[in-house]
Scaffold this motif. Structure first.
Motif, PDB file in Angstrom:
ATOM      1  N   LEU A 483      12.078   3.898  18.843  1.00 20.90           N
ATOM      2  CA  LEU A 483      13.286   4.019  18.023  1.00 20.90           C
ATOM      3  C   LEU A 483      13.271   5.299  17.189  1.00 20.90           C
ATOM      4  O   LEU A 483      14.289   5.990  17.057  1.00 20.90           O
ATOM      5  CB  LEU A 483      13.398   2.811  17.091  1.00 20.90           C
ATOM      6  CG  LEU A 483      14.062   1.560  17.668  1.00 20.90           C
ATOM      7  CD1 LEU A 483      13.817   0.371  16.751  1.00 20.90           C
ATOM      8  CD2 LEU A 483      15.553   1.784  17.866  1.00 20.90           C
ATOM      9  N   ARG A 485      11.941   8.119  17.881  1.00 24.12           N
ATOM     10  CA  ARG A 485      12.278   9.262  18.743  1.00 24.12           C
ATOM     11  C   ARG A 485      13.763   9.289  19.080  1.00 24.12           C
ATOM     12  O   ARG A 485      14.396  10.357  19.102  1.00 24.12           O
ATOM     13  CB  ARG A 485      11.447   9.211  20.026  1.00 24.12           C
ATOM     14  CG  ARG A 485      10.011   9.691  19.864  1.00 24.12           C
ATOM     15  CD  ARG A 485       9.285   9.673  21.182  1.00 24.12           C
ATOM     16  NE  ARG A 485       8.295  10.734  21.277  1.00 24.12           N
ATOM     17  CZ  ARG A 485       7.531  10.938  22.338  1.00 24.12           C
ATOM     18  NH1 ARG A 485       7.673  10.176  23.424  1.00 24.12           N
ATOM     19  NH2 ARG A 485       6.635  11.927  22.347  1.00 24.12           N
ATOM     20  N   ASP A 486      14.325   8.125  19.365  1.00 23.55           N
ATOM     21  CA  ASP A 486      15.746   8.080  19.717  1.00 23.55           C
ATOM     22  C   ASP A 486      16.618   8.498  18.530  1.00 23.55           C
ATOM     23  O   ASP A 486      17.637   9.184  18.699  1.00 23.55           O
ATOM     24  CB  ASP A 486      16.130   6.673  20.184  1.00 23.55           C
ATOM     25  CG  ASP A 486      15.578   6.350  21.573  1.00 23.55           C
ATOM     26  OD1 ASP A 486      15.135   7.288  22.275  1.00 23.55           O
ATOM     27  OD2 ASP A 486      15.579   5.155  21.929  1.00 23.55           O
ATOM     28  N   ALA A 490      19.223  11.706  18.405  1.00 27.94           N
ATOM     29  CA  ALA A 490      20.643  11.513  18.099  1.00 27.94           C
ATOM     30  C   ALA A 490      21.089  12.353  16.905  1.00 27.94           C
ATOM     31  O   ALA A 490      22.219  12.852  16.873  1.00 27.94           O
ATOM     32  CB  ALA A 490      20.905  10.030  17.824  1.00 27.94           C
TER      33      ALA A 490
END
Length: 505
Positions: A483, A485-486, A490
């Motif tokens: 999460l 990294r995501d 974003a």
């Protein structure tokens, strides 16, 4: 002289200068520190007055001597360390031309882009590292473009620890590791590179002779002895960059043992028999002959911790240590994963693995259920995730490790140490003493033969705490890391838009 000999290490940190006196068995005999102020004249800038370093030294060294019993004749040798890349420029009369631009300064973004556009591949081939705003070469190109009168006056370029050491000896030299950190050195021949210096029109005659970190480069002068309380003639060993001596002082003298540094910035380092000159890695010669240490780094660590304390937790007039202790207790009472609160520590852009000076810090996922402890724990976890990002870059090249020794002020936190073990999935060990001043003192011992060679100093290193990764928490952090990294991916485009908006305004 009465009593056993002592070794003195002097480290110039980002926020303070520290002097440590150790016995040859590694026992700490005395230490003292003195704060050093950093100026930020513009956003992203980071500068210090070199004369403040000398004032800090003549305060800290005498107090360290007193703490060790007061007998300066016991000091057998001294050595130095400081952050890499930081330069001191002197004119023909030996006067400092301008404040020193520090290793974490971000002003040279445009100059970095220019160098990459003109010679990205050649810089990596020759210097074994890629141009980035934190390195000396782009910073000096910035100087040429923005302060041409200062650029034209330069007759000597010191690295930070070398200028400070010159106050003790009057000498002008640097070591192989700090020389590599300028991005002006040919890493293959260990000589100054006319090609790299030519990229910015830098005059070769301003660069110092290069010696080994363990080389004796003179003795304490009579004037320096009067100022510091040391004995005139005490042998002075060259020394090297802070991360080099920290990894050395932590015992990174064999493969399979890595070092995680929780200081102003944070780094992950691993010993390697060869350089790995790739764009997303940092390569340095190691203190151990014929070896390298390969680094990945995150820009903000203890600096982010201090920022959180000073911005939200420290009451006016309150002792800073007490505020840190309170933060630690709050975080320890908060569940693993901070109940969905994430922190990205990009307060000053980011190095590994993104190499993006425009990234910005954030807290993401805030809800009414989050209290002060969640923010502290999210900070610990976020910096640990950032170090996991760094470690994954090394693992992709077969340079991972199963044990990490910790250095830096952040390592004093038992909670942070355990979080790091769980996030990295490796055993974490805390040496009794492992800061840069300790490593510099060990190097002083190598220089005068107290230790038979660099590796022999390992006998002086003691581990006082060990943290094993907990399988349950490791599983939580594996999901959290994905999460983390995501969220970063974003938000990166939005970070760039924020920067553009601020620049346009």
């Amino acid at each position: 002289m009465t009593g056993a000999p002592l070794l003195l290490g002097i480290d110039l940190g980002a926020g303070s200068l520290k002097a440590s006196l150790i016995a040859p068995d590694g026992t700490l005999a005395g230490e003292a520190s003195h704060p050093v102020a950093t100026a930020a004249p513009k956003p992203g800038w980071s500068e210090q007055d070199p004369h403040a370093w000398w004032r800090a030294a003549i305060d800290a060294v005498p107090r360290a001597l007193v703490a060790a019993g007061g007998d300066a004749s016991r000091v057998a040798a001294l050595s130095f360390s400081a952050g890499a890349h930081t330069q001191v420029l002197e004119d023909a009369d030996g006067r400092v031309i301008r404040p020193a631009i520090l290793w974490n300064d971000q002003r040279a973004r445009a100059e970095t882009a220019s160098l990459r556009g003109r010679a990205d591949r050649r810089i990596l081939e020759i210097g074994y590292n890629r141009a980035n705003p934190t390195w000396t070469l782009p910073q000096m190109l910035w100087l040429r473009e923005n302060e041409p009168e200062a650029f034209a006056r330069v007759r000597r370029m010191y690295l930070a620890k070398d200028w400070l050491r010159s106050r003790f000896t009057g000498g002008f030299e640097t070591d192989t590791i700090d020389a590599l950190g300028t991005l002006m050195l040919d890493a293959r021949t260990v000589t100054w590179s006319e090609e790299l210096c030519g990229l910015i029109g830098w005059p070769m005659e301003t660069l110092p002779p290069i010696v080994q970190p363990r080389a004796q480069v003179g003795g304490v002068t009579a004037a320096a002895a009067r100022a510091t309380g040391l004995v005139a003639g005490t042998p002075v060993i060259c020394g090297t960059s802070d991360t080099a001596v920290e990894t050395y002082g932590a015992g990174m003298m064999r493969p399979g043992l890595g070092v995680a540094k929780l200081a102003t910035a944070a780094t992950v380092s691993v010993l390697s028999p060869r350089a790995v000159p790739e764009p997303d890695l940092i390569n340095y010669y190691h203190v151990i002959p014929d070896h390298w240490y390969v680094i990945t780094a995150t820009n903000s660590c203890a600096s982010a911790h201090k920022w959180l304390r000073d911005t939200f937790f420290r009451r006016e007039g309150e002792d800073g240590t007490a505020a840190f202790d309170a933060m630690e207790r709050l975080a320890a009472a908060t569940p693993t994963g901070a109940e969905g609160l994430f922190f990205h520590p990009y307060l000053n852009g980011e190095r590994s693995p993104h190499w993006d000076p425009l990234l910005r810090a954030d807290f993401v996922g805030i809800g009414f259920n989050h209290g002060p402890g969640h923010f502290v724990r999210a900070l610990y976890e976020g910096i640990s995730y950032s170090l996991r990002d760094c470690l994954e870059v090394l693992r992709a090249r077969g340079l991972g490790f199963e044990v990490a020794r910790l250095t830096g002020g952040g390592a004093r936190s038992p909670l942070w140490r355990q979080i790091l073990a769980d996030v990295l999935g490796v055993r974490v060990e805390l040496p009794a003493v492992a800061d840069a001043s300790f490593g510099a003192a060990l190097l002083a011992g190598v220089g005068i033969g107290v230790f038979a060679d660099e590796a022999a100093a390992e006998a002086a290193i003691r581990v006082v705490a060990t943290h094993e990764p907990d399988p349950g928490r490791v599983a939580v952090y594996e999901r959290g890391f994905a999460l983390y990294r995501d969220i970063q991916a974003a938000l990166a485009p939005l970070n760039h838009r924020i920067h553009a908006e601020l620049a346009g305004g």
